[in-house]
Design an enzyme around this catalytic site. Structure first.
Site, PDB file in Angstrom:
ATOM      1  N   MET A   1       0.845  -1.175   0.000  1.00  0.00           N
ATOM      2  CA  MET A   1       0.000   0.000   0.000  1.00  0.00           C
ATOM      3  C   MET A   1       0.889   1.237   0.000  1.00  0.00           C
ATOM      4  O   MET A   1       1.711   1.420   0.892  1.00  0.00           O
ATOM      5  CB  MET A   1      -0.906  -0.011   1.239  1.00  0.00           C
ATOM      6  CG  MET A   1      -1.641   1.279   1.445  1.00  0.00           C
ATOM      7  SD  MET A   1      -2.932   1.314   2.686  1.00  0.00           S
ATOM      8  CE  MET A   1      -2.214   0.568   4.105  1.00  0.00           C
ATOM      9  N   PRO A   2       0.753   2.112  -1.000  1.00  0.00           N
ATOM     10  CA  PRO A   2       1.543   3.332  -1.017  1.00  0.00           C
ATOM     11  C   PRO A   2       1.146   4.258   0.129  1.00  0.00           C
ATOM     12  O   PRO A   2      -0.024   4.396   0.445  1.00  0.00           O
ATOM     13  CB  PRO A   2       1.192   3.981  -2.352  1.00  0.00           C
ATOM     14  CG  PRO A   2       0.476   2.963  -3.141  1.00  0.00           C
ATOM     15  CD  PRO A   2      -0.069   1.971  -2.186  1.00  0.00           C
ATOM     16  N   ILE A   3       2.134   4.868   0.726  1.00  0.00           N
ATOM     17  CA  ILE A   3       1.897   5.839   1.782  1.00  0.00           C
ATOM     18  C   ILE A   3       2.547   7.147   1.356  1.00  0.00           C
ATOM     19  O   ILE A   3       3.717   7.179   0.996  1.00  0.00           O
ATOM     20  CB  ILE A   3       2.473   5.377   3.128  1.00  0.00           C
ATOM     21  CG1 ILE A   3       1.779   4.102   3.586  1.00  0.00           C
ATOM     22  CG2 ILE A   3       2.332   6.475   4.179  1.00  0.00           C
ATOM     23  CD1 ILE A   3       2.368   3.490   4.830  1.00  0.00           C
TER      24      ILE A   3
ATOM     25  N   PHE B   1      -2.608   5.668   1.184  1.00  0.00           N
ATOM     26  CA  PHE B   1      -2.757   6.215   2.533  1.00  0.00           C
ATOM     27  C   PHE B   1      -1.982   7.517   2.589  1.00  0.00           C
ATOM     28  O   PHE B   1      -0.796   7.543   2.272  1.00  0.00           O
ATOM     29  CB  PHE B   1      -2.194   5.183   3.528  1.00  0.00           C
ATOM     30  CG  PHE B   1      -2.401   5.520   4.961  1.00  0.00           C
ATOM     31  CD1 PHE B   1      -3.637   5.375   5.561  1.00  0.00           C
ATOM     32  CD2 PHE B   1      -1.346   5.977   5.731  1.00  0.00           C
ATOM     33  CE1 PHE B   1      -3.821   5.673   6.901  1.00  0.00           C
ATOM     34  CE2 PHE B   1      -1.518   6.275   7.072  1.00  0.00           C
ATOM     35  CZ  PHE B   1      -2.770   6.122   7.657  1.00  0.00           C
TER      36      PHE B   1
END
Length: 78
Positions: free
Chosen positions: A1-3, A48
């Protein structure tokens, strides 16, 4: 998941503002998520975003606290 972490100073966007508004934060979240989708193909629903507001007392520039750096720069430029 990219943050995505966005750091902004607690100066707001206008001289009388102490921080970003809820609307400005929502726009940053939306825009950052859309950028990751456009550039990397990352789905918005799996991105996110964290907005970290930093008090001006807690960061520096050019080896000085930022307020002192700005004072010196202003005095040099007249």
């Amino acid at each position: 998941m990219p943050i995505v972490t966005i750091q902004v100073t607690r100066e707001g966007t206008t001289p009388e503002a102490a921080s970003l508004t809820a609307e400005e934060k929502a726009a940053l979240i939306k825009g950052s998520s859309q950028l990751l989708l456009d550039v990397l193909g990352k789905p918005v629903e799996s991105t996110f975003v964290v907005i970290e507001e930093v008090d001006t007392d807690n960061w520096g520039w050019g080896g000085l606290p930022v307020q002192e750096f700005r004072r010196r720069r202003a005095s040099q430029t007249g």
